[in-house]
Design a protein around this motif. Structure first.
Motif, mmCIF file in Angstrom:
data_model
loop_
_atom_site.group_PDB
_atom_site.id
_atom_site.type_symbol
_atom_site.label_atom_id
_atom_site.label_comp_id
_atom_site.label_asym_id
_atom_site.label_seq_id
_atom_site.Cartn_x
_atom_site.Cartn_y
_atom_site.Cartn_z
ATOM 1 N N ARG A 19 0.833 -1.211 0.000
ATOM 2 C CA ARG A 19 0.000 0.000 0.000
ATOM 3 C C ARG A 19 0.860 1.250 0.000
ATOM 4 N NH1 ARG A 19 -2.016 1.130 5.687
ATOM 5 N NH2 ARG A 19 0.234 1.521 5.732
ATOM 6 N N TYR B 98 -12.930 -11.593 2.220
ATOM 7 C CA TYR B 98 -11.808 -10.710 2.541
ATOM 8 C C TYR B 98 -11.281 -11.058 3.937
ATOM 9 C CZ TYR B 98 -12.710 -7.743 -1.503
ATOM 10 O OH TYR B 98 -12.855 -7.271 -2.794
ATOM 11 N N SER C 191 -5.143 1.168 -1.795
ATOM 12 C CA SER C 191 -5.567 0.161 -0.830
ATOM 13 C C SER C 191 -5.319 -1.242 -1.384
ATOM 14 C CB SER C 191 -7.050 0.332 -0.493
ATOM 15 O OG SER C 191 -7.280 1.578 0.141
ATOM 16 N N CYS C 192 -4.964 -2.164 -0.492
ATOM 17 C CA CYS C 192 -4.647 -3.531 -0.902
ATOM 18 C C CYS C 192 -5.435 -4.533 -0.059
ATOM 19 C CB CYS C 192 -3.149 -3.793 -0.749
ATOM 20 S SG CYS C 192 -2.126 -2.684 -1.751
ATOM 21 N N ASN C 193 -5.739 -5.685 -0.667
ATOM 22 C CA ASN C 193 -6.566 -6.685 -0.007
ATOM 23 C C ASN C 193 -5.998 -8.086 -0.179
ATOM 24 O OD1 ASN C 193 -8.976 -4.816 0.478
ATOM 25 N ND2 ASN C 193 -8.756 -4.682 -1.738
ATOM 26 N N THR D 144 -6.699 -2.069 -5.118
ATOM 27 C CA THR D 144 -7.938 -1.437 -5.562
ATOM 28 C C THR D 144 -7.680 0.022 -5.896
ATOM 29 O OG1 THR D 144 -9.234 -2.898 -4.140
ATOM 30 C CG2 THR D 144 -10.322 -0.909 -4.950
ATOM 31 N N LYS E 25 -6.975 -6.415 4.893
ATOM 32 C CA LYS E 25 -6.953 -5.245 4.014
ATOM 33 C C LYS E 25 -6.090 -4.152 4.633
ATOM 34 C CE LYS E 25 -10.441 -2.553 3.643
ATOM 35 N NZ LYS E 25 -11.761 -1.964 3.373
ATOM 36 N N SER E 26 -5.538 -3.320 3.766
ATOM 37 C CA SER E 26 -4.720 -2.194 4.212
ATOM 38 C C SER E 26 -5.121 -1.000 3.367
ATOM 39 C CB SER E 26 -3.234 -2.513 4.036
ATOM 40 O OG SER E 26 -2.436 -1.479 4.539
ATOM 41 N N VAL E 27 -5.726 -0.005 3.991
ATOM 42 C CA VAL E 27 -6.316 1.098 3.243
ATOM 43 C C VAL E 27 -5.458 2.355 3.306
ATOM 44 C CG1 VAL E 27 -8.634 0.223 3.652
ATOM 45 C CG2 VAL E 27 -7.659 1.885 5.233
#
Length: 278
Positions: free
Chosen positions: A106, A125, A112-114, A232, A128-130
């Motif tokens: 990220r 899910y 953002s990554c999931n 994303t 996640k890292s937003v």
């Protein structure tokens, strides 16, 4: 002799449930070496009638602890086995190991990554890292989305053969969520095979028209896809100059997580393919 004076083994034997014991013994027959087993083989190993094994398998299949493979002849462990100890197993093998990698990815790409896994026809899910932006995603840890209609789901379907996909999706027409959703199992299979050959998926507006996604597979020691890592992008387009770098970083991070799960990656010279207009 009072009840309290009975030998411990004899006391425990009194409270055993034979059916439950057989079901758990059946699940324990699956291993790294024996990922799939047939009902006759399980009956032989457990030394019980085939009719008993079929009843056990039917019960375990209904609850998601086993699932059919190879056209329905053999069985393998299902996602409910993972859910039994989800907080421990998923956290240790995926979330705990994967979260620092997601956070680094990220920070590197600014999106953002999931990390997701597949549960039947759905993706779930698990981490996640937003980014700290105005973009607010409705996706949280635990969110479930249709596998066939999402980029991350396509990655998670890569290991399935056409017969296995037909078992998973027996209906003639798949549920459509956008103009990009494959409408039949054959169309889905062809799409997934192209993804597999490419080694990643890069596409805009596949599930939501305003969002672009880049995803790559995470594999375990056996080479099977056990998770999908994705970035994303809250935009229908990404600058062409950024594509190569973002794709490379997503693939490298997914590969790093795979190696931490004891996967020995094959050398690949795959080139970045722009799918924005496919």
């Amino acid at each position: 002799m009072s009840k309290s004076e009975l030998p411990e083994e004899e006391t425990q034997e009194k409270y055993l449930v034979p059916g439950l014991e057989r079901g758990l013994r059946l699940l324990c027959e699956f291993s790294r070496q024996d990922k799939t087993l047939s009902a006759p083989e399980l009956a032989r190993r457990l030394d019980v009638p085939r009719s008993t094994v079929f009843r056990l398998l039917a019960t375990l299949e209904r609850m998601g602890f086993v699932e059919r493979t190879d056209g329905g002849r053999d069985y393998r462990l299902g996602m409910s086995v993972l859910r039994l100890g989800f907080e421990y197993l998923a956290s240790l093998e995926l979330t705990e190991i994967g979260r620092p990698l997601l956070e680094r990815l990220r920070d590197d790409i600014g999106y953002s990554c999931n990390l997701v896994v597949r549960d039947g026809r759905s993706i779930v899910y698990v981490a996640k890292s937003v980014t700290q932006t105005a973009f607010a995603s409705h996706v949280n840890v635990g969110t479930r989305l249709p596998a066939h209609a999402t980029v991350l789901g396509r990655v998670l379907l890569e290991d399935l053969s056409l017969p296995e996909l037909r078992v998973l999706y027996p209906e003639e027409h798949l549920e459509v969520f956008s103009s990009n959703t494959p409408k039949t199992v054959v169309e889905l299979f062809d799409m997934v095979q192209k993804d597999k050959e490419r080694g990643y998926v890069l596409q805009e507006g596949f599930f939501e028209t305003s969002i672009s996604t880049i995803a790559a597979p995470v594999r375990d020691h056996s080479g099977n896809v056990v998770a999908a890592m994705g970035a994303t992008i809250p935009s229908p387009h990404i600058e062409t100059s950024q594509l190569d770098d973002i794709v490379r970083r997503v693939r490298e991070t997914a590969g790093e997580l795979s190696r931490l799960l004891d996967h020995a990656p094959e050398k690949s010279g795959a080139k970045v393919v722009n799918m924005w207009r496919e």
